[in-house]
Design a protein around this motif. Structure first.
Motif, short mmCIF file in Angstrom:
data_model
loop_
_atom_site.label_atom_id
_atom_site.label_comp_id
_atom_site.label_asym_id
_atom_site.label_seq_id
_atom_site.Cartn_x
_atom_site.Cartn_y
_atom_site.Cartn_z
N MET A 135 0.84 -1.18 0.00
CA MET A 135 0.00 0.00 0.00
C MET A 135 0.88 1.24 0.00
O MET A 135 1.77 1.37 0.85
CB MET A 135 -0.91 0.00 1.24
CG MET A 135 -1.80 -1.23 1.38
SD MET A 135 -3.29 -1.11 0.39
CE MET A 135 -3.77 -2.85 0.27
N GLN A 136 0.64 2.16 -0.94
CA GLN A 136 1.46 3.37 -1.05
C GLN A 136 0.55 4.61 -1.14
O GLN A 136 0.41 5.22 -2.19
CB GLN A 136 2.36 3.28 -2.28
CG GLN A 136 3.37 2.14 -2.23
CD GLN A 136 4.27 2.12 -3.45
OE1 GLN A 136 3.82 1.98 -4.58
NE2 GLN A 136 5.56 2.25 -3.22
N PRO A 137 -0.11 4.97 -0.03
CA PRO A 137 -1.07 6.08 -0.07
C PRO A 137 -0.41 7.43 -0.31
O PRO A 137 0.68 7.71 0.19
CB PRO A 137 -1.71 6.02 1.33
CG PRO A 137 -0.72 5.33 2.18
CD PRO A 137 -0.02 4.35 1.31
N VAL A 138 -1.11 8.26 -1.08
CA VAL A 138 -0.66 9.62 -1.38
C VAL A 138 -1.79 10.57 -1.01
O VAL A 138 -2.89 10.48 -1.56
CB VAL A 138 -0.30 9.78 -2.87
CG1 VAL A 138 0.12 11.23 -3.17
CG2 VAL A 138 0.81 8.82 -3.26
N CYS A 139 -1.55 11.48 -0.06
CA CYS A 139 -2.53 12.49 0.31
C CYS A 139 -2.26 13.72 -0.56
O CYS A 139 -1.29 14.45 -0.35
CB CYS A 139 -2.41 12.84 1.79
SG CYS A 139 -3.68 14.02 2.34
N ALA A 140 -3.12 13.91 -1.57
CA ALA A 140 -2.88 14.98 -2.53
C ALA A 140 -4.14 15.27 -3.32
O ALA A 140 -5.11 14.50 -3.31
CB ALA A 140 -1.74 14.58 -3.49
N ASP A 141 -4.12 16.37 -4.04
CA ASP A 141 -5.16 16.74 -5.00
C ASP A 141 -4.84 16.04 -6.31
O ASP A 141 -3.88 16.39 -6.99
CB ASP A 141 -5.17 18.26 -5.18
CG ASP A 141 -6.16 18.75 -6.22
OD1 ASP A 141 -6.91 17.92 -6.77
OD2 ASP A 141 -6.16 19.97 -6.49
N PHE A 142 -5.65 15.05 -6.68
CA PHE A 142 -5.33 14.25 -7.87
C PHE A 142 -5.48 15.02 -9.17
O PHE A 142 -5.06 14.55 -10.22
CB PHE A 142 -6.16 12.97 -7.92
CG PHE A 142 -7.65 13.18 -8.05
CD1 PHE A 142 -8.21 13.60 -9.24
CD2 PHE A 142 -8.49 12.93 -6.97
CE1 PHE A 142 -9.58 13.81 -9.35
CE2 PHE A 142 -9.86 13.12 -7.08
CZ PHE A 142 -10.40 13.57 -8.28
N THR A 143 -6.08 16.23 -9.11
CA THR A 143 -6.21 17.02 -10.34
C THR A 143 -4.87 17.65 -10.74
O THR A 143 -4.75 18.17 -11.85
CB THR A 143 -7.26 18.13 -10.20
OG1 THR A 143 -6.83 19.09 -9.23
CG2 THR A 143 -8.60 17.56 -9.79
N GLN A 144 -3.90 17.59 -9.84
CA GLN A 144 -2.56 18.09 -10.15
C GLN A 144 -1.66 16.91 -10.54
O GLN A 144 -1.83 15.81 -10.01
CB GLN A 144 -1.97 18.83 -8.94
CG GLN A 144 -2.82 19.98 -8.46
CD GLN A 144 -3.09 21.00 -9.55
OE1 GLN A 144 -2.17 21.45 -10.24
NE2 GLN A 144 -4.35 21.38 -9.73
N PRO A 145 -0.71 17.13 -11.46
CA PRO A 145 0.17 16.03 -11.87
C PRO A 145 0.84 15.36 -10.67
O PRO A 145 1.26 16.03 -9.73
CB PRO A 145 1.20 16.73 -12.77
CG PRO A 145 0.46 17.91 -13.33
CD PRO A 145 -0.44 18.38 -12.21
N LEU A 146 0.90 14.05 -10.72
CA LEU A 146 1.42 13.27 -9.59
C LEU A 146 2.80 12.70 -9.88
O LEU A 146 3.11 12.36 -11.02
CB LEU A 146 0.47 12.11 -9.28
CG LEU A 146 -0.95 12.47 -8.87
CD1 LEU A 146 -1.83 11.23 -8.86
CD2 LEU A 146 -0.96 13.13 -7.49
N ARG A 147 3.58 12.59 -8.83
CA ARG A 147 4.84 11.85 -8.89
C ARG A 147 4.57 10.55 -8.14
O ARG A 147 4.52 10.51 -6.92
CB ARG A 147 5.96 12.65 -8.23
CG ARG A 147 7.34 12.00 -8.32
CD ARG A 147 8.37 12.85 -7.59
NE ARG A 147 8.14 12.89 -6.15
CZ ARG A 147 7.61 13.90 -5.49
NH1 ARG A 147 7.19 14.97 -6.14
NH2 ARG A 147 7.45 13.85 -4.16
#
Length: 328
Positions: A135-147
């Motif tokens: 599991m590799q959770p990312v707390c972010a706004d997915f509308t912005q490009p992700l790394r």
């Protein structure tokens, strides 16, 4: 909140207060006031949305779950083994669980969710059910490009999972932008598995966004409660009402918060005036025909490889792959 599994590290890129302040200032200062729907999702907002999904009028979730129940095995066969599954807006994870149960040796599950509480509650449950899936959770706004986080082993392909018809919350040009971003993030040989709500009877659509219990109303107004708490605005929550109407020509529900009186709202040292009955737009919920959506995907350089629907054709789950170069 569920305890965070000790071996799971959260990649936290949640927008900060200054980012939210600027978003609100810009939205309230526009000719037609507008705030983005991502501001719905604090801890209470996420809980209210889960309650919306349980309302009898809200056909979307139960129909999509039924599609996954009937077809998750077929969908997993199309996706194939050794996949890295990246989910935009992970929410409660019910549909994700149904998919993970059928996937063969997934390399990693990467949920991207703006509500940290909702993210960790979902991941804690899934990690218990699927201890062999990293599991590799990312707390972010997915509308912005992700790394994307680096997986422990190389995936055969990356699939972006975007359930729940959330693509419908974006105007056409922004939806194409999101699909293009997915196309980039899934890389060569990857895919997009996406929930798409279909056009149907207007009364049925409008009822889904105006439930008799008033949960959707509370969800919409909670945006103002959250902004008052987090950035110090002084919205008089009782002086706004929820309104959701279907625009037939545009093919979408348009949700607004309507000022019930003439009033002034402050954002730090700036004042913004509302007229009586002035509507502030907070969300679109677009509905598509199969052709509508295929054409929009094509503009993002994607083609529809497969579609799964309920027998009444109310909702669809679609698998997209790279097609042509992105249309300018």
């Amino acid at each position: 909140m569920s305890a965070q599994p000790k071996d799971i590290r959260v990649d936290d890129r949640h927008p900060d207060v200054e980012d939210t302040l600027e978003t609100v200032r810009r939205g309230l200062g526009a000719k037609i006031k507008k705030l983005p729907s991502r501001l719905f999702y604090d801890e209470r907002g996420s809980a209210l949305f889960e309650a919306i999904c349980e309302q009898p009028e809200y056909y979307l979730t139960r129909t999509e779950i039924a599609i996954m129940r009937d077809h998750a095995g077929d969908i997993a066969d199309v996706i194939g083994p050794d996949v890295r599954l990246v989910e935009y807006g992970s929410g409660s994870g019910i549909k994700t669980r149904m998919l993970l149960e059928h996937l063969e040796t997934p390399v990693a599950y990467v949920p991207v969710e703006i509500s940290r509480t909702a993210l960790m509650e979902s991941v804690a449950e899934l990690a218990t059910r699927f201890p062999n899936v990293p599991m590799q959770p990312v707390c972010a706004d997915f509308t912005q490009p992700l790394r994307l986080p680096v997986a422990s082993r190389s995936p055969r392909r990356t699939v972006i999972y975007f359930p729940g018809s959330t693509i419908g919350n974006f105007e056409a040009k922004d939806a194409v932008k999101i699909l293009r971003q997915m196309r980039t993030e899934m890389s060569e040989g990857g895919g997009v598995l996406i929930g798409v709500d279909l056009k149907k009877d207007v009364a049925e659509i409008e009822a889904a966004y105006n439930d008799k219990a008033g949960i959707t109303r509370d969800f919409t107004l909670n945006m103002l409660v959250r902004l008052n708490r987090e950035i110090g605005t002084d919205f008089d929550v009782d002086a706004f009402r929820h309104r959701a109407r279907y625009n037939v020509l545009a093919g979408r529900i348009e949700t607004s918060l309507v000022s019930t009186k003439q009033q002034v709202v402050h954002v730090r040292d700036e004042a913004f005036s509302f007229r009586a009955d002035e509507a502030m737009h907070v969300e679109y919920s677009c509905k598509y025909s199969l052709d509508d959506f295929a054409q929009m995907a094509n503009k993002a350089g994607l083609s529809v490889a497969q579609v799964w629907m309920d027998e009444d054709r109310r909702f669809s789950v679609q698998y997209l792959v790279r097609s042509t170069p992105v249309v300018a």
